[in-house]
Design a protein around this motif. Structure first.
Motif, mmCIF file in Angstrom:
data_model
loop_
_atom_site.group_PDB
_atom_site.id
_atom_site.type_symbol
_atom_site.label_atom_id
_atom_site.label_comp_id
_atom_site.label_asym_id
_atom_site.label_seq_id
_atom_site.Cartn_x
_atom_site.Cartn_y
_atom_site.Cartn_z
ATOM 1 N N GLU A 92 -26.060 -4.200 31.538
ATOM 2 C CA GLU A 92 -25.918 -5.166 30.450
ATOM 3 C C GLU A 92 -24.647 -5.980 30.627
ATOM 4 O OE1 GLU A 92 -26.348 -2.673 26.949
ATOM 5 O OE2 GLU A 92 -28.452 -3.257 26.845
ATOM 6 N N GLY A 93 -23.600 -5.302 31.101
ATOM 7 C CA GLY A 93 -22.337 -6.002 31.308
ATOM 8 C C GLY A 93 -22.422 -7.066 32.382
ATOM 9 N N GLN A 94 -23.283 -6.832 33.376
ATOM 10 C CA GLN A 94 -23.394 -7.795 34.486
ATOM 11 C C GLN A 94 -24.643 -8.650 34.379
ATOM 12 O OE1 GLN A 94 -22.226 -6.887 38.440
ATOM 13 N NE2 GLN A 94 -21.375 -4.882 37.924
ATOM 14 N N ARG B 137 -22.904 -10.781 24.582
ATOM 15 C CA ARG B 137 -24.274 -11.224 24.363
ATOM 16 C C ARG B 137 -25.172 -10.089 23.925
ATOM 17 N NH1 ARG B 137 -26.281 -13.937 29.543
ATOM 18 N NH2 ARG B 137 -28.108 -14.056 28.227
ATOM 19 N N TRP B 138 -24.704 -8.880 24.056
ATOM 20 C CA TRP B 138 -25.603 -7.759 23.882
ATOM 21 C C TRP B 138 -25.019 -6.760 22.897
ATOM 22 C CZ3 TRP B 138 -29.993 -8.979 25.938
ATOM 23 C CH2 TRP B 138 -29.952 -9.992 26.890
ATOM 24 N N PRO B 139 -25.236 -7.055 21.626
ATOM 25 C CA PRO B 139 -24.588 -6.258 20.585
ATOM 26 C C PRO B 139 -24.920 -4.781 20.667
ATOM 27 C CG PRO B 139 -25.720 -8.164 19.655
ATOM 28 C CD PRO B 139 -26.077 -8.126 21.092
ATOM 29 N N THR B 140 -25.958 -4.415 21.373
ATOM 30 C CA THR B 140 -26.342 -3.009 21.361
ATOM 31 C C THR B 140 -25.756 -2.244 22.527
ATOM 32 O OG1 THR B 140 -28.278 -3.579 22.607
ATOM 33 C CG2 THR B 140 -28.531 -3.416 20.234
ATOM 34 N N HIS B 141 -24.838 -2.860 23.255
ATOM 35 C CA HIS B 141 -24.518 -2.261 24.549
ATOM 36 C C HIS B 141 -23.853 -0.904 24.471
ATOM 37 C CE1 HIS B 141 -20.441 -3.490 23.966
ATOM 38 N NE2 HIS B 141 -20.088 -3.033 25.143
ATOM 39 N N TRP B 142 -23.387 -0.510 23.318
ATOM 40 C CA TRP B 142 -22.777 0.804 23.254
ATOM 41 C C TRP B 142 -23.797 1.889 22.925
ATOM 42 C CZ3 TRP B 142 -19.252 -3.028 21.571
ATOM 43 C CH2 TRP B 142 -18.036 -3.012 22.250
ATOM 44 N N PHE C 247 -17.739 -5.236 17.042
ATOM 45 C CA PHE C 247 -18.573 -6.420 17.178
ATOM 46 C C PHE C 247 -19.474 -6.462 15.964
ATOM 47 C CE2 PHE C 247 -20.845 -2.950 19.101
ATOM 48 C CZ PHE C 247 -22.119 -3.088 18.607
ATOM 49 N N SER D 40 -19.237 -12.201 31.878
ATOM 50 C CA SER D 40 -19.562 -11.322 30.772
ATOM 51 C C SER D 40 -18.377 -10.431 30.487
ATOM 52 C CB SER D 40 -20.747 -10.456 31.124
ATOM 53 O OG SER D 40 -20.852 -9.444 30.163
ATOM 54 N N ASN D 41 -17.902 -10.568 29.274
ATOM 55 C CA ASN D 41 -16.661 -9.926 28.930
ATOM 56 C C ASN D 41 -16.988 -8.728 28.082
ATOM 57 O OD1 ASN D 41 -14.315 -9.208 27.784
ATOM 58 N ND2 ASN D 41 -14.207 -10.957 26.421
ATOM 59 N N GLY D 42 -17.335 -7.649 28.740
ATOM 60 C CA GLY D 42 -17.844 -6.540 27.953
ATOM 61 C C GLY D 42 -19.201 -7.008 27.510
ATOM 62 N N ALA D 43 -20.160 -6.142 27.571
ATOM 63 C CA ALA D 43 -21.516 -6.567 27.307
ATOM 64 C C ALA D 43 -21.671 -7.097 25.895
ATOM 65 C CB ALA D 43 -22.463 -5.408 27.548
ATOM 66 N N ASP E 204 -11.965 -7.963 28.023
ATOM 67 C CA ASP E 204 -12.179 -6.687 28.712
ATOM 68 C C ASP E 204 -11.609 -6.708 30.127
ATOM 69 O OD1 ASP E 204 -13.339 -5.423 26.649
ATOM 70 O OD2 ASP E 204 -15.397 -5.555 27.390
ATOM 71 N N ALA F 144 -25.351 0.398 30.405
ATOM 72 C CA ALA F 144 -24.362 -0.541 29.879
ATOM 73 C C ALA F 144 -23.759 -1.399 30.982
ATOM 74 C CB ALA F 144 -23.268 0.213 29.134
ATOM 75 N N GLU F 145 -23.687 -0.845 32.199
ATOM 76 C CA GLU F 145 -23.124 -1.626 33.301
ATOM 77 C C GLU F 145 -24.047 -2.787 33.644
ATOM 78 O OE1 GLU F 145 -20.247 -0.725 33.903
ATOM 79 O OE2 GLU F 145 -20.067 1.454 33.843
ATOM 80 N N PRO G 152 -13.371 -11.394 21.417
ATOM 81 C CA PRO G 152 -13.912 -10.867 22.670
ATOM 82 C C PRO G 152 -15.424 -10.704 22.638
ATOM 83 C CG PRO G 152 -12.729 -9.178 21.429
ATOM 84 C CD PRO G 152 -12.455 -10.488 20.760
ATOM 85 N N THR G 153 -15.999 -10.660 21.446
ATOM 86 C CA THR G 153 -17.439 -10.472 21.424
ATOM 87 C C THR G 153 -18.167 -11.706 20.900
ATOM 88 O OG1 THR G 153 -17.319 -9.509 19.243
ATOM 89 C CG2 THR G 153 -17.233 -7.985 21.096
ATOM 90 N N VAL H 70 -23.281 -8.061 14.318
ATOM 91 C CA VAL H 70 -24.568 -8.685 14.589
ATOM 92 C C VAL H 70 -24.936 -9.536 13.384
ATOM 93 C CG1 VAL H 70 -26.992 -8.266 15.114
ATOM 94 C CG2 VAL H 70 -25.252 -6.709 15.981
ATOM 95 N N PRO I 216 -25.527 -11.594 33.090
ATOM 96 C CA PRO I 216 -25.557 -13.008 33.512
ATOM 97 C C PRO I 216 -25.576 -13.137 35.036
ATOM 98 C CG PRO I 216 -23.881 -12.652 31.839
ATOM 99 C CD PRO I 216 -24.374 -11.298 32.242
ATOM 100 N N GLY J 20 -18.965 -3.718 34.937
ATOM 101 C CA GLY J 20 -19.596 -4.505 33.887
ATOM 102 C C GLY J 20 -19.219 -4.074 32.491
ATOM 103 N N LYS J 21 -19.113 -2.773 32.280
ATOM 104 C CA LYS J 21 -18.799 -2.329 30.923
ATOM 105 C C LYS J 21 -17.403 -1.724 30.887
ATOM 106 C CE LYS J 21 -20.220 0.618 27.154
ATOM 107 N NZ LYS J 21 -19.263 1.718 27.230
ATOM 108 N N VAL J 22 -16.667 -2.041 29.848
ATOM 109 C CA VAL J 22 -15.297 -1.554 29.709
ATOM 110 C C VAL J 22 -15.160 -0.786 28.399
ATOM 111 C CG1 VAL J 22 -12.880 -2.238 29.525
ATOM 112 C CG2 VAL J 22 -14.405 -3.486 31.049
#
Lengths: 146, 207
Positions: A85-87, B188-193, A45, B182-185, A32, A82-83, B173-174, A47, A89, B109-111
């Motif tokens: 979640e993206g940050q 680690r976070w499958p629900t981020h969308w 992605f 964190s490369n796109g949420a 990304d 989502a931002e 990437p995921t 799960v 860590p 954080g999110k792309v």
């Protein structure tokens, strides 16, 4: 028909090739971080059928003595969920980043009760054979607003 | 692929029509879709985590002044360019301002990767001068513009399939084990969308 001169054609081809190479790099090796060339992840992605779905939220103790869910939206504190979640860590490593949430809320909603303590939380849905099998909530970080 | 394939002789009018469609859509986009850039201008700079290109260009953390300037530049530029006037000046202005706009949007954080075709369109549309809706003359310059947009549209989802394959292979990437920032949420976070920018997983396609 209007044809292009060779220089006009050459720079167009060069630009085209450069963008295609960028996209190829992004698709094969990129992340990304390489936006707009990154891998074109559109829901791409998966799960684990027995994995977890983790959904982040933030709660706050306010100056009014209440505990509220922080609205992580463009209209709320201006920082979509989502931002965060993206940050995640980075925030877990350095919870002082949550100060930004409190500052943003103060700037955008000065009339509302202000945040005193922020709790970074995660709701975990355990999957079993692709079906939800129990939920739990975990606290990831706490920040006393300055 | 032969170079000539990129330069089909197409009527210039098609570019005029595309301008009338795409530029108004950009205004819609900054109001409805990538609409969190203005709030980000008000957010503290610590949350600004610029991705590679804005970092390379040393683009500063956004401020209210910057985001509103970009907003005005995009809206004014689109209003002019949509009519076909000043296609280069207004068009390049929109391209640069919108590119900056989405760099800000993707640096927290999110792309999102669904804007490729729109970005490509904004960069190629100004390469053609003023053309009228009725201009049926065929030209290679117009053909290249259309071809680039076509390829970008198809790539958006065609290349998404490869992204999916990388994910499935567990190296993509995921993939959860991937190191680094964190490369796109999704890492680690499958629900981020699921609830961002009005996109609901898994019902809709483009987010």
């Amino acid at each position: 028909m209007v044809t292009l001169t060779w220089p006009a054609r050459a720079w167009r081809l060069a630009a085209t090739v450069a963008v295609l190479l960028g996209l190829a790099y992004g698709t094969i090796w990129g992340s990304d971080q390489h936006f707009p060339f990154g891998p074109l992840v559109q829901f791409a992605f998966s799960v684990d059928p027995d994995g977890q779905i983790r959904s982040v939220f933030i709660e706050a103790d306010t100056t009014a003595g209440t505990r509220v869910r922080v609205p992580l939206t463009s209209e709320g504190v201006g920082i979509p969920r989502a931002e965060i979640e993206g940050q995640l860590p980075q925030i877990e490593r350095d919870p002082s980043l949550l100060q930004g949430i409190a500052v943003a809320q103060r700037r955008r909603h000065p009339d509302q009760p202000q945040y005193r303590t922020l709790y970074l939380m995660v709701e975990i849905t355990q999957l079993q054979d692709r079906r939800p099998a129990g939920q739990s909530v975990d606290q990831l970080a706490v920040w006393e607003v300055r | 692929m032969r170079a000539r394939w990129w330069f089909p002789a197409e009527p210039a009018a098609r570019v005029a029509i595309l301008r009338a469609v795409i530029y108004p859509f950009v205004v819609l986009d900054i109001v409805l879709f990538v609409n969190d850039v203005v709030p980000k201008g008000y957010a503290p700079a610590e949350l600004y985590a610029p991705i590679v290109i804005p970092r390379f260009l040393h683009l500063p953390a956004p401020t209210p002044l910057l985001v509103h300037t970009l907003q005005i530049a995009i809206i004014l530029g689109c209003a002019i360019a949509a009519t076909g006037r000043l296609p280069r000046l207004a068009g390049w202005t929109v391209a640069v301002a919108y590119q900056w706009w989405i760099f800000i949007g993707m640096s927290y954080g999110k792309v999102d990767h669904d804007h490729l075709a729109l970005v490509v369109a904004l960069w190629v549309l100004p390469t053609l001068g003023r053309v009228r809706w009725t201009d049926a003359r065929r030209g290679e310059a117009a053909g290249w513009v259309l071809r680039c947009i076509q390829v970008a549209v198809v790539s958006t989802y065609f290349l998404a399939a490869f992204a999916k394959l990388r994910t499935a292979a567990g190296t993509g990437p995921t993939a959860r084990s991937s190191p680094g920032r964190s490369n796109g949420a999704a890492r680690r976070w499958p629900t981020h969308w699921s609830a961002s920018r009005g996109c609901w997983w898994p019902a809709s396609g483009a987010c």
